[in-house]
Design an enzyme around this catalytic site. Sequence first.
Site, short mmCIF file in Angstrom:
data_model
loop_
_atom_site.label_atom_id
_atom_site.label_comp_id
_atom_site.label_asym_id
_atom_site.label_seq_id
_atom_site.Cartn_x
_atom_site.Cartn_y
_atom_site.Cartn_z
N GLU A 143 0.82 -1.22 0.00
CA GLU A 143 0.00 0.00 0.00
C GLU A 143 0.85 1.27 0.00
O GLU A 143 0.89 2.03 0.99
CB GLU A 143 -0.97 0.01 1.18
CG GLU A 143 -2.12 -0.96 1.02
CD GLU A 143 -3.24 -0.75 2.04
OE1 GLU A 143 -3.04 -0.04 3.04
OE2 GLU A 143 -4.34 -1.29 1.82
N GLU A 315 -6.64 -7.69 -0.48
CA GLU A 315 -7.10 -7.75 0.91
C GLU A 315 -8.61 -7.52 0.90
O GLU A 315 -9.08 -6.53 0.33
CB GLU A 315 -6.43 -6.67 1.78
CG GLU A 315 -4.93 -6.83 1.85
CD GLU A 315 -4.27 -5.75 2.72
OE1 GLU A 315 -4.98 -5.06 3.47
OE2 GLU A 315 -3.04 -5.60 2.63
C1 GAL Z 1 -4.37 -2.42 4.99
C2 GAL Z 1 -2.96 -2.94 5.09
C3 GAL Z 1 -2.88 -4.20 5.89
C4 GAL Z 1 -3.68 -4.08 7.14
C5 GAL Z 1 -5.10 -3.74 6.79
C6 GAL Z 1 -6.02 -3.66 7.97
O1 GAL Z 1 -4.37 -1.06 4.75
O2 GAL Z 1 -2.41 -3.18 3.82
O3 GAL Z 1 -1.53 -4.48 6.19
O4 GAL Z 1 -3.13 -3.09 7.96
O5 GAL Z 1 -5.12 -2.50 6.14
O6 GAL Z 1 -7.32 -3.36 7.58
#
Ligand code: GAL
Length: 647
Positions: A143, A315
């Site tokens: 990110e 994610e």
């Molecule tokens: C994203 C990040 C992850 C984790 C996640 C939690 O922004 O890439 O590592 O922190 O959020 O929601």
Amino acid sequence: MMKLGCCYYPEHWPQDVWADDARRMVDAGLSQVRIGEFAWSRIEPQPGVFNWQWLDDAVEVLHGAGLEIIMGTPTATPPKWLCDAMPDMFAHDRDGRQRGFGSRRHYCFSHAGYLEQAKRITRAMAQRYGSHPAVVQWQTDNEYGCHDTVQSFSPAARDAFRVWLAARYGTAEALNAAWGNVFWSMEYASFDEIELPNLTVTEANPAHWLAFRRFSSDQVIAFNRAQVDILRECSPGRDITHNAMGFYTGYDAHDLSDDLDILGWDSYPLGFLEMFRFSDAEKLQYARQGHPDIAAFHHDLYRGCAANERWSVLEQQPGPVNWARHNPAPLDGMVALWTMEAAAHGAELVSYFRWRQNPQAQEQMHAGLLRPDGADAPALAEVTDVQAKLEMMQAKGEMAGDGGRDAALIFSFEAEWMTQIQPQGEGRSALWAAFDCYTALRKKGLNVDIVRPGSDLSAYQLAMVPCLPIVGDECLAALEQFEGQIIIGPRSGSRTQDFAIPHSLAPGGLQDIIRLEVTRSESLRPGLVHDGGTWEIAHWLDHVEGEAQAELTAKDGTPASYKHGKARYLATWPSGAVLDEVVARALADTTLKTHDLPEGLRIRRDSKYLYVFNYCAQTRDIPSSISGDPMLGDRRLLPASYAVFAL
Ligand code: GAL
């Protein structure tokens, strides 16, 4: 077929649970696992001293269970020893303060020494795992820009900015002329005199800010490319990806994607609903489902950025997150719905973040597919269920493809930088103009592609330019050749490359298409409106002259939109009922099949299926404009449920 996966951190758990974790992942229907992206302190505990054993073991365990691996480079989390050895590698915030160690993303993209360290650890990992049969994909860093980290106001950034400016403008005189620096005696005699735009007394020159935004984005692209080059050399044949974010425009994701094989993004619909511009009423109505366009907007945005339209969800929110103002749990069924919506838009992968909730450290309140005690969390059963449905759909034939290109939304990241630099009216944003136009089109049941300026538009019947201050030659040519309907929003074509008003006035080159010029623009405070009956002119008003004819006119005679041939110009801000009205008129001039979807219902077609999603907390009936019986689900959609029709 779209795959399912999860984000896993073997370094967080005792080695003796890894095999069981891997088996349970496979049993749940997962086939890919993303690892490694924050593990630098375990991989290289001391400078030059590598401990590969644990990661070798983890890779073997996951591989042994039949899982494919997406390996992350750990450059988002440089270890303490590295920061101590190179204390000027930290970014500086907008107030000029150095940021520190103790969380993540604590580096400055412009620091040459850190770039060398990032390349060194990337090469070490790529040499170690680059030809491992389980490693099918690499993720660079994590990110870019998260926690407001693209812009750095450090000495390293200032020095690199000067070099960047010299390359772009050649001489200080040319820069002065391009930026109009005679204003307020801002002229420079050399590039070495130019500072970053953060600590000026009042606003800096918008041209100065725009150059800094472009530079900051270019630094991200260069940092990423350095890793990509090494990965291509040491791990041939593997795809390279990165995980972009929601409602985030700090760097140009079109540029980033040019160096990647597949673009990922991280989908947290409930967190985004809570943290971004939605009304309190929407936040309540969609609290456990997410606004119906949040995930889809980003699917279509990042598909449009990605080379060959290859994209994934790296994610996926599986339960409550820990970082929004309020963090509710999704309604039962929502995790499956989000997953199916990603499939409907053509994702290659949905990977849930994370496998098991971590009882320690910053994200201890963030759900996983497993609870902290290792028991199944509620989302796990939904994942297994949706995987079975995907397999059932897949069994019917080949991979679904393009289901028809109805409308194109033209969006550039630079446009959002410009409306942030010079909003002119509170909240006026190119990103949110694009989102609202997207919603207006999706409410009519259309497939929407969000494309970069200059993209070929010939497959579409409608092209929208919500707010594009700079219209380049390629974009203009594509619109001129386009035979469908065009809607142009305010501020489009209103600026030159260096943030000046063009001599021909807005909409600049678009005047060839819409035949009007904007002679005056005003922004309108809340309540200052022109009533059009079922719609109103609000937030913004362009006064125009020219051949184009007024199409929508408020009761007091003020035009809200104009028409000339196949093009319409929206002289007010693209939102609310006036936007719906202009969209409806443009659609009436196409042969597109539209639907009047009830609130919270959305549809999407691919080449094989039509999907209907109910984002409401209430039951909704599928409208009669969609006929037949679904092969999955029911015509009466319970809250957080979906139906799939075979085409
Ligand atoms: C994203 C990040 C992850 C984790 C996640 C939690 O922004 O890439 O590592 O922190 O959020 O929601």
